[in-house]
Design an enzyme around this catalytic site. Sequence first.
Site, PDB file in Angstrom:
ATOM      1  N   ASP A   1       0.839  -1.205   0.000  1.00 53.99           N
ATOM      2  CA  ASP A   1       0.000   0.000   0.000  1.00 53.99           C
ATOM      3  C   ASP A   1       0.877   1.260   0.000  1.00 53.99           C
ATOM      4  OD1 ASP A   1       0.826  -0.115   2.624  1.00 53.99           O
ATOM      5  OD2 ASP A   1      -1.181  -0.077   3.509  1.00 53.99           O
TER       6      ASP A   1
ATOM      7  N   GLU B   1      -1.273  -5.634   8.654  1.00 55.51           N
ATOM      8  CA  GLU B   1      -0.423  -5.070   9.699  1.00 55.51           C
ATOM      9  C   GLU B   1      -1.025  -5.316  11.081  1.00 55.51           C
ATOM     10  OE1 GLU B   1       0.286  -0.915   8.903  1.00 55.51           O
ATOM     11  OE2 GLU B   1       1.049  -1.317   6.885  1.00 55.51           O
TER      12      GLU B   1
ATOM     13  N   GLU C   1       9.478  -4.160  10.294  1.00 58.06           N
ATOM     14  CA  GLU C   1       9.861  -2.852   9.745  1.00 58.06           C
ATOM     15  C   GLU C   1      10.368  -1.917  10.840  1.00 58.06           C
ATOM     16  OE1 GLU C   1       7.085  -1.142   7.013  1.00 58.06           O
ATOM     17  OE2 GLU C   1       8.122   0.783   6.957  1.00 58.06           O
TER      18      GLU C   1
ATOM     19  N   LYS D   1      -1.059  -9.484   2.763  1.00 55.67           N
ATOM     20  CA  LYS D   1      -0.321  -9.007   3.938  1.00 55.67           C
ATOM     21  C   LYS D   1      -1.231  -8.062   4.719  1.00 55.67           C
ATOM     22  CE  LYS D   1       3.137  -5.844   3.709  1.00 55.67           C
ATOM     23  NZ  LYS D   1       2.544  -4.791   4.560  1.00 55.67           N
TER      24      LYS D   1
ATOM     25  N   ASP E   1      -1.285  -6.245  -0.512  1.00 56.41           N
ATOM     26  CA  ASP E   1      -1.490  -5.633   0.806  1.00 56.41           C
ATOM     27  C   ASP E   1      -2.975  -5.384   1.056  1.00 56.41           C
ATOM     28  OD1 ASP E   1       0.204  -4.983   2.867  1.00 56.41           O
ATOM     29  OD2 ASP E   1       1.018  -3.189   1.902  1.00 56.41           O
TER      30      ASP E   1
HETATM   31  O1  KIV Z   1       3.488  -1.268   1.629  1.00 54.44           O
HETATM   32  C1  KIV Z   1       4.669  -1.643   1.533  1.00 54.44           C
HETATM   33  O2  KIV Z   1       5.338  -1.424   0.522  1.00 54.44           O
HETATM   34  C2  KIV Z   1       5.237  -2.363   2.657  1.00 54.44           C
HETATM   35  C3  KIV Z   1       6.710  -2.583   2.652  1.00 54.44           C
HETATM   36  C4  KIV Z   1       7.407  -1.328   3.064  1.00 54.44           C
HETATM   37  C5  KIV Z   1       7.100  -3.736   3.497  1.00 54.44           C
HETATM   38  O3  KIV Z   1       4.548  -2.721   3.558  1.00 54.44           O
END
Ligand code: KIV
Length: 263
Positions: free
Chosen positions: A44, A114, A180, A112, A83
């Site tokens: 994202d 968070e 991160e 993914k 994401d």
């Molecule tokens: O959104 C993204 O690009 C990320 C990376 C920085 C791991 O989460």
Amino acid sequence: MTVTVHDLAAFKARGEKFVMLTAYDALTARVLDEAGVPALLVGDTLGMVVLGHETTLPVGMEEMLVFTGAVARGARNAMVVGDLPFGSYQASVADAVRNGARLLKAGAHAVKLEGGARVLDAVRAMVAAGIPVMGHLGLTPQSVHAFGGFKVQGRGDQGDRLVEDANALADAGCFSLVLEAIPAPLAKRVTEALPIPTIGIGAGPDCDGQVLVTPDLLGLTPGAGPRFVKRYADLRSIITEAAQSFAKDVAEGHYPAPEHTYR
Ligand code: KIV
């Protein structure tokens, strides 16, 4: 043959470091895929590096679906990770499963999200639905306002909580975990404790893999960027030079030449 979650697990088992890079379009995805990058993250971060927002927060599912589809169409062998954007999985487990499934339908092989303890039910439900899930701890950019800025996380007492969250995400079924902007010793501790591969960005050298935002790697983003960014090319200069050469050729009548002209 597409790289799978089992291939990432095998990297860790062999002690072989691997990389993931972000991709947002089909052309770049194809180049990175042909370069042998095993995993492409449709992050994202596209909200910042492609769409020009200050944070990742404005990105919505419709945008993620468009960019994930583009990357999936460009990639041949790489695993594509989509994401889940802010607001697409926090309100309910049903939202998480529905939106995770939408990313897979758009072409992602995994998603993914968070967070730690607060996303465990969502992770379990997605994994039960057949959606491979990558976790993300540390400086999770969707919480930028809660953190009071893009700041290193996991210092002091926060470290133990991060290790607990990491273990809980692995137990819930995550197949890998992005770490991160956390201190390197903490990332080492998590990496040694977990059965699943960790992928670091600003988390030191001991993670199983490393990820960078591709426009940072290529030197397209302005300024020095965070401490962990290493620029492997200077595309800003190359693009500037190419655009200026084009303008000069046109101004001087060198372009288009006969070989560029239809008769
Ligand atoms: O959104 C993204 O690009 C990320 C990376 C920085 C791991 O989460």
